[in-house]
Design a protein around this motif. Structure first.
Motif, PDB file in Angstrom:
ATOM      1  N   TRP A 180      30.000  36.612  31.004  1.00 23.62           N
ATOM      2  CA  TRP A 180      30.844  35.420  31.062  1.00 23.62           C
ATOM      3  C   TRP A 180      32.057  35.552  30.147  1.00 23.62           C
ATOM      4  CZ3 TRP A 180      31.304  31.849  34.570  1.00 23.62           C
ATOM      5  CH2 TRP A 180      30.219  31.561  35.400  1.00 23.62           C
ATOM      6  N   ASP A 181      31.840  36.156  28.960  1.00 20.47           N
ATOM      7  CA  ASP A 181      32.973  36.305  28.042  1.00 20.47           C
ATOM      8  C   ASP A 181      34.044  37.207  28.637  1.00 20.47           C
ATOM      9  OD1 ASP A 181      31.936  34.600  26.140  1.00 20.47           O
ATOM     10  OD2 ASP A 181      30.738  36.198  25.222  1.00 20.47           O
ATOM     11  N   GLU A 182      33.583  38.306  29.287  1.00 18.48           N
ATOM     12  CA  GLU A 182      34.552  39.189  29.945  1.00 18.48           C
ATOM     13  C   GLU A 182      35.274  38.460  31.077  1.00 18.48           C
ATOM     14  OE1 GLU A 182      32.051  43.354  29.286  1.00 18.48           O
ATOM     15  OE2 GLU A 182      31.874  42.247  31.145  1.00 18.48           O
ATOM     16  N   TYR A 183      34.507  37.598  31.758  1.00 21.39           N
ATOM     17  CA  TYR A 183      35.082  36.845  32.869  1.00 21.39           C
ATOM     18  C   TYR A 183      36.220  35.943  32.378  1.00 21.39           C
ATOM     19  CZ  TYR A 183      35.216  33.617  36.848  1.00 21.39           C
ATOM     20  OH  TYR A 183      35.614  32.862  37.921  1.00 21.39           O
ATOM     21  N   VAL A 184      35.968  35.252  31.254  1.00 22.52           N
ATOM     22  CA  VAL A 184      36.990  34.358  30.697  1.00 22.52           C
ATOM     23  C   VAL A 184      38.231  35.170  30.303  1.00 22.52           C
ATOM     24  CG1 VAL A 184      37.544  32.795  28.803  1.00 22.52           C
ATOM     25  CG2 VAL A 184      35.319  32.644  29.924  1.00 22.52           C
ATOM     26  N   ASP A 185      38.006  36.312  29.626  1.00 20.80           N
ATOM     27  CA  ASP A 185      39.137  37.164  29.240  1.00 20.80           C
ATOM     28  C   ASP A 185      39.923  37.624  30.457  1.00 20.80           C
ATOM     29  OD1 ASP A 185      38.522  36.971  26.631  1.00 20.80           O
ATOM     30  OD2 ASP A 185      37.430  38.879  26.501  1.00 20.80           O
ATOM     31  N   LEU A 186      39.168  38.082  31.460  1.00 17.55           N
ATOM     32  CA  LEU A 186      39.803  38.602  32.668  1.00 17.55           C
ATOM     33  C   LEU A 186      40.656  37.522  33.338  1.00 17.55           C
ATOM     34  CD1 LEU A 186      40.126  40.823  34.803  1.00 17.55           C
ATOM     35  CD2 LEU A 186      37.989  40.058  35.842  1.00 17.55           C
ATOM     36  N   ALA A 187      40.090  36.320  33.444  1.00 16.66           N
ATOM     37  CA  ALA A 187      40.824  35.223  34.088  1.00 16.66           C
ATOM     38  C   ALA A 187      42.119  34.930  33.337  1.00 16.66           C
ATOM     39  CB  ALA A 187      39.949  33.976  34.154  1.00 16.66           C
ATOM     40  N   GLN A 188      42.030  34.959  31.983  1.00 19.69           N
ATOM     41  CA  GLN A 188      43.233  34.686  31.195  1.00 19.69           C
ATOM     42  C   GLN A 188      44.250  35.811  31.366  1.00 19.69           C
ATOM     43  OE1 GLN A 188      41.400  34.153  27.385  1.00 19.69           O
ATOM     44  NE2 GLN A 188      41.023  31.977  27.716  1.00 19.69           N
ATOM     45  N   ARG A 189      43.747  37.059  31.393  1.00 17.66           N
ATOM     46  CA  ARG A 189      44.667  38.199  31.564  1.00 17.66           C
ATOM     47  C   ARG A 189      45.383  38.110  32.906  1.00 17.66           C
ATOM     48  NH1 ARG A 189      40.809  41.702  29.700  1.00 17.66           N
ATOM     49  NH2 ARG A 189      40.450  42.609  31.755  1.00 17.66           N
ATOM     50  N   ILE A 190      44.612  37.826  33.956  1.00 14.34           N
ATOM     51  CA  ILE A 190      45.230  37.760  35.290  1.00 14.34           C
ATOM     52  C   ILE A 190      46.303  36.676  35.316  1.00 14.34           C
ATOM     53  CG2 ILE A 190      44.821  37.229  37.727  1.00 14.34           C
ATOM     54  CD1 ILE A 190      42.075  38.480  37.426  1.00 14.34           C
ATOM     55  N   THR A 191      45.996  35.505  34.730  1.00 22.30           N
ATOM     56  CA  THR A 191      46.962  34.409  34.722  1.00 22.30           C
ATOM     57  C   THR A 191      48.259  34.847  34.042  1.00 22.30           C
ATOM     58  OG1 THR A 191      45.051  32.967  34.432  1.00 22.30           O
ATOM     59  CG2 THR A 191      47.214  31.950  34.233  1.00 22.30           C
ATOM     60  N   GLU A 192      48.106  35.492  32.859  1.00 24.22           N
ATOM     61  CA  GLU A 192      49.305  35.912  32.120  1.00 24.22           C
ATOM     62  C   GLU A 192      50.091  36.969  32.879  1.00 24.22           C
ATOM     63  OE1 GLU A 192      47.760  37.176  28.363  1.00 24.22           O
ATOM     64  OE2 GLU A 192      47.015  35.138  27.950  1.00 24.22           O
ATOM     65  N   LYS A 193      49.353  37.981  33.358  1.00 28.24           N
ATOM     66  CA  LYS A 193      50.041  39.080  34.052  1.00 28.24           C
ATOM     67  C   LYS A 193      50.735  38.589  35.311  1.00 28.24           C
ATOM     68  CE  LYS A 193      47.331  43.115  32.642  1.00 28.24           C
ATOM     69  NZ  LYS A 193      46.435  44.168  33.171  1.00 28.24           N
ATOM     70  N   ALA A 194      50.065  37.698  36.052  1.00 26.15           N
ATOM     71  CA  ALA A 194      50.665  37.189  37.288  1.00 26.15           C
ATOM     72  C   ALA A 194      51.932  36.408  36.975  1.00 26.15           C
ATOM     73  CB  ALA A 194      49.659  36.319  38.037  1.00 26.15           C
TER      74      ALA A 194
END
Lengths: 433, 311
Positions: free
Chosen positions: A172-186
């Motif tokens: 879940w922690d990786e999931y939260v990080d990933l979601a935030q990364r995708i939002t920023e990168k997009a």
């Protein structure tokens, strides 16, 4: 002459009004045999027939298998389904087969003695997923034909565009990080689905189950509150973190604008959406209708710890025979058929996971046009454990109400998590029963 | 039904015709009954019987399947201890106290503004009446969008006015009820405006002219001519509004469904939840009875006050 006509008219009106008030139904024999030659019109209560393709698929296939049977669906608005069926059954309605939408409804109808005992049919069906949920003191009053569980739907296009790997084996922690990364990168790459919108890393459906049920499934906590609700805490913390960092559309906007997971995903506004497997069917339909060209895949739900079993939650959906059924024999035959091999094939063909989980059925499901064939999808569709969405008992509905109300307070940021979870436990203890 | 012919004082008719007269009266009575029967049967079956039954069911435990089981005052003891009931009672009173005066003021103002000869008055009257005939679901959906805390036009407007931290409206427990009240006022004011307009037009213009001659200014004329002449209308509007506010249901269900948390849970919603959803018709009837008594008490108080003012 004229007056006499008037009198007659008034009398007839009165009589017909009185008669309309007391239409009676006759009690049908429970073990009436099913005669394969006699024409039968079988009535089946269903919700949202047009939007639930597996019903029509089942009916068509059954009519083909039993040429003497004509199925007459009783179509009911999905939101009103539980109350409408409750009223029908309490009023002695003689609809033969009742589609049971939730286990909560099942518990209500079966304990009220409104459903026929189908234990002998259940004993013959061994690899029926979710059958256990219908056991009541050794008896069964319904047979599941469909079994859903939660997975993560993801948009391959967005992942490729921002250069992230597909979401396999996440915590879940990786999931939260990933979601935030995708939002920023997009945002940095200027990926905008349409004017005035943005690409979020994920979308948390406002339902309580999207936080609470997965927490209970993965921590083993009891949602009926026997040991308090602290096990919800890390899941709520992550849900709020996603929302506060802008990696998901916030709860208030999602509820006031009535934003659905379907829109968020098909219009490419969310890269990942945790959702029940029924979403596959909706995606296939949308693709066939040309409403979306999202290239999607399915990944398992994120887990609390790395390397453990894949645990998710879900629930079966079943058919039951009304105690007052007009054609009990045919109704029982339909139940057995729908839960069996042929029924499962018909269900699988619409992109819905059937309760019968033999390898052939799974293969048939994965061979459907439009379903992703990659390994991750196959892995996601075979979780190690599917916990029930909510334990079934006499207090379930009331507890659900309390949990939902407190869920809103946490998600709108109106109260702190710890305080609300304490309140939850206290309210469940004092108000339920 | 077989009511005897009413004793009517009339000159004794010749004995030969008495019989046929009586049967004529009876026939007419029957005919009259048969004319109202279709409507009355529906009313009796679907409204009167359930309403009367509530008084009995409130003292039982009943899930609509089983035979009701008499439990005495159990439901009422529970009512007093039930946190949900207390919250719903408070919210219902909150809604009523906010909704009634605001709607009255808004509809009276509208009526005064539109009770004159101006170009396009019919258009404005129609426009004001429109919300009332708009589907409640559409109203709720659109208002929810307007109230959206981040992207909604209302908060965008407040932000441009320089407000730093605009309210969260329907997604904030302390603002949800005011938000619902505002929507309710907007929706209902058109209807009560029509009632006030009708009332205003019965006021004889001579009274206003006489007051003007006596040197009364506009506000004095409003206070001493318009308002007293409007009293029957005002009273009717007050009663209708109060009852309507106490039994508010649809607007709340589609807008907030009682949320966030329990911040907009009202009594009629609790009745629905306990009865139809949870299948506890006994307890639900007890709540309904409590609501009935509340409405009755307030209405009787308003009647008494109105009588005193009239005399």
């Amino acid at each position: 002459m004229k007056r006499r006509t008037l009198h007659a008219l008034a009398a007839t009106t009165a009589a017909s009004l009185l008669l309309a008030g007391c239409g009676g139904g006759s009690e049908a024999a429970q073990d009436e045999p099913f005669d394969p030659n006699e024409p039968v019109t079988l009535t089946v209560s269903v919700w949202n027939l047009a939007g639930t393709p597996e019903f029509q698929a089942l009916f068509d296939a059954y009519e083909e298998a039993r040429p003497n049977v004509t199925i007459e669906p009783v179509d009911i608005l999905a939101d009103d389904y539980p109350t409408k069926v409750t009223t029908m059954l309490a009023g002695g309605d003689s609809t033969d087969v009742i589609a049971v939408k939730s286990l909560m409804d099942y518990s209500k109808f079966s304990t009220a003695g409104q459903l026929q005992d189908v234990t002998e049919l259940a004993e013959g069906a061994t690899d029926l997923g979710g059958l256990d949920a219908y056991e009541q003191d050794g008896s069964y009053f319904a047979l599941p034909y469909r079994q859903d569980f939660w997975v993560t739907y993801y948009n391959k296009g967005i992942f490729d565009a921002v250069g992230e790997e597909y979401p396999a084996d996440l915590t879940w922690d990786e999931y939260v990080d990933l979601a935030q990364r995708i939002t920023e990168k997009a945002a940095a790459a200027g990926i905008v689905p349409a004017e005035g919108t943005k690409t979020f890393g994920t979308f948390t459906q406002p339902w309580r189950s999207a936080v609470g049920a997965i927490a209970a499934a993965q921590t083993g906590g009891d949602q009926l509150g026997s040991d308090g609700y602290e096990f919800f805490a890390p899941y709520y913390e992550r849900a709020l973190e996603l929302q506060e960092s802008g990696a998901t559309l916030d709860y208030s906007t999602a509820t006031t604008q009535q934003v659905t997971y379907r829109t968020m995903f098909t219009t490419e506004q969310a890269a990942m959406v945790p959702m029940g497997t029924w979403f596959t069917s909706a995606l296939l339909q949308a693709q066939a209708a040309g409403e979306t060209d999202v290239e999607w895949g399915i990944a398992p739900m994120p887990q609390p710890e790395p390397g453990g079993e894949t645990v998710t939650f879900g629930g079966p959906t079943a058919f039951a025979v009304n105690r007052n059924a007009e054609h009990s024999g045919a109704a029982r035959d339909f139940l057995e058929w729908a839960a069996g091999e042929e029924g499962a094939r018909a269900v699988a063909a619409t992109g819905i996971l059937p309760a019968l989980q033999s390898q052939e059925i799974k293969d048939a499901y994965l061979a459907l046009e439009g379903i992703p064939t990659d390994e991750l999808t196959q892995e996601a569709l075979a979780p190690d454990e599917v916990a029930l969405e909510m334990p079934v008992g006499p207090t379930t509905a009331q507890v659900e109400q309390v949990l939902t109300e407190e869920h809103q307070l946490i998600m709108t940021g109106s109260a702190s998590i710890d305080e609300t979870l304490e309140n939850m436990a206290e309210r469940v203890e004092n108000e339920v029963g | 039904m077989a009511a005897p012919a009413p004793p009517v004082a009339r000159p004794a008719p010749p004995s030969a015709t008495t019989y046929s007269n009586r049967s004529q009266v009876r026939r007419n009575t029957l005919l009259g009954w048969s004319f109202i029967l279709p409507n009355f049967a529906g009313f009796a079956l679907l409204t009167l019987v359930p309403v009367v039954a509530t008084f009995g069911i409130a003292f039982t435990k009943w899930n609509a399947y089983s035979t009701p089981e008499f439990t005495g005052l159990d439901n009422f003891t529970r009512l007093v201890q039930d946190g949900n009931f207390r919250v719903a009672l408070f919210n219902t009173v909150y809604y009523t106290v906010g909704h009634v005066p605001l709607t009255m003021a808004a509809s009276l103002l509208l009526a005064l503004a539109l009770n004159r000869k101006l170009r396009g008055v019919a258009f404005f009257r129609t426009a004001a009446f429109f919300p009332y005939i708009t589907s409640i679901v559409a109203v709720a959906v659109v208002w929810n969008m307007l109230y959206n805390p981040t992207q909604g036009p209302i908060n965008q407007f407040l932000l441009t006015l320089g407000l730093e931290d605009p309210p969260g409206w329907t997604s904030d427990p302390s603002w949800a009820m005011p938000a619902v009240i505002l929507t309710g006022v907007w929706k209902d004011m058109g209807y009560y405006m029509i009632l006030f307009l009708a009332g205003l037009q019965t006021i004889p213009p001579e009274l206003h002219e006489a007051a003007k001659v006596d040197g009364a200014n506009a506000f004095q004329r409003f206070r001493n001519v318009t308002l007293p002449c409007l009293r029957p209308t005002t009273f009717f509007v007050l009663i209708m509004l109060t009852i309507g506010s106490f039994k508010v249901f649809d607007l709340i269900v589609v807008m907030t469904d009682g949320g966030p948390g329990r911040s907009t849970l009202v009594l009629s919603q609790l009745i629905y939840r306990e009865g139809i959803v949870n299948g506890r018709f006994g307890y639900s009837s007890a709540v309904a009875l409590a609501l009935f008594l509340l409405v009755l008490a307030v209405t009787v108080a308003q009647y008494t006050r109105n009588k005193r003012l009239e005399s």
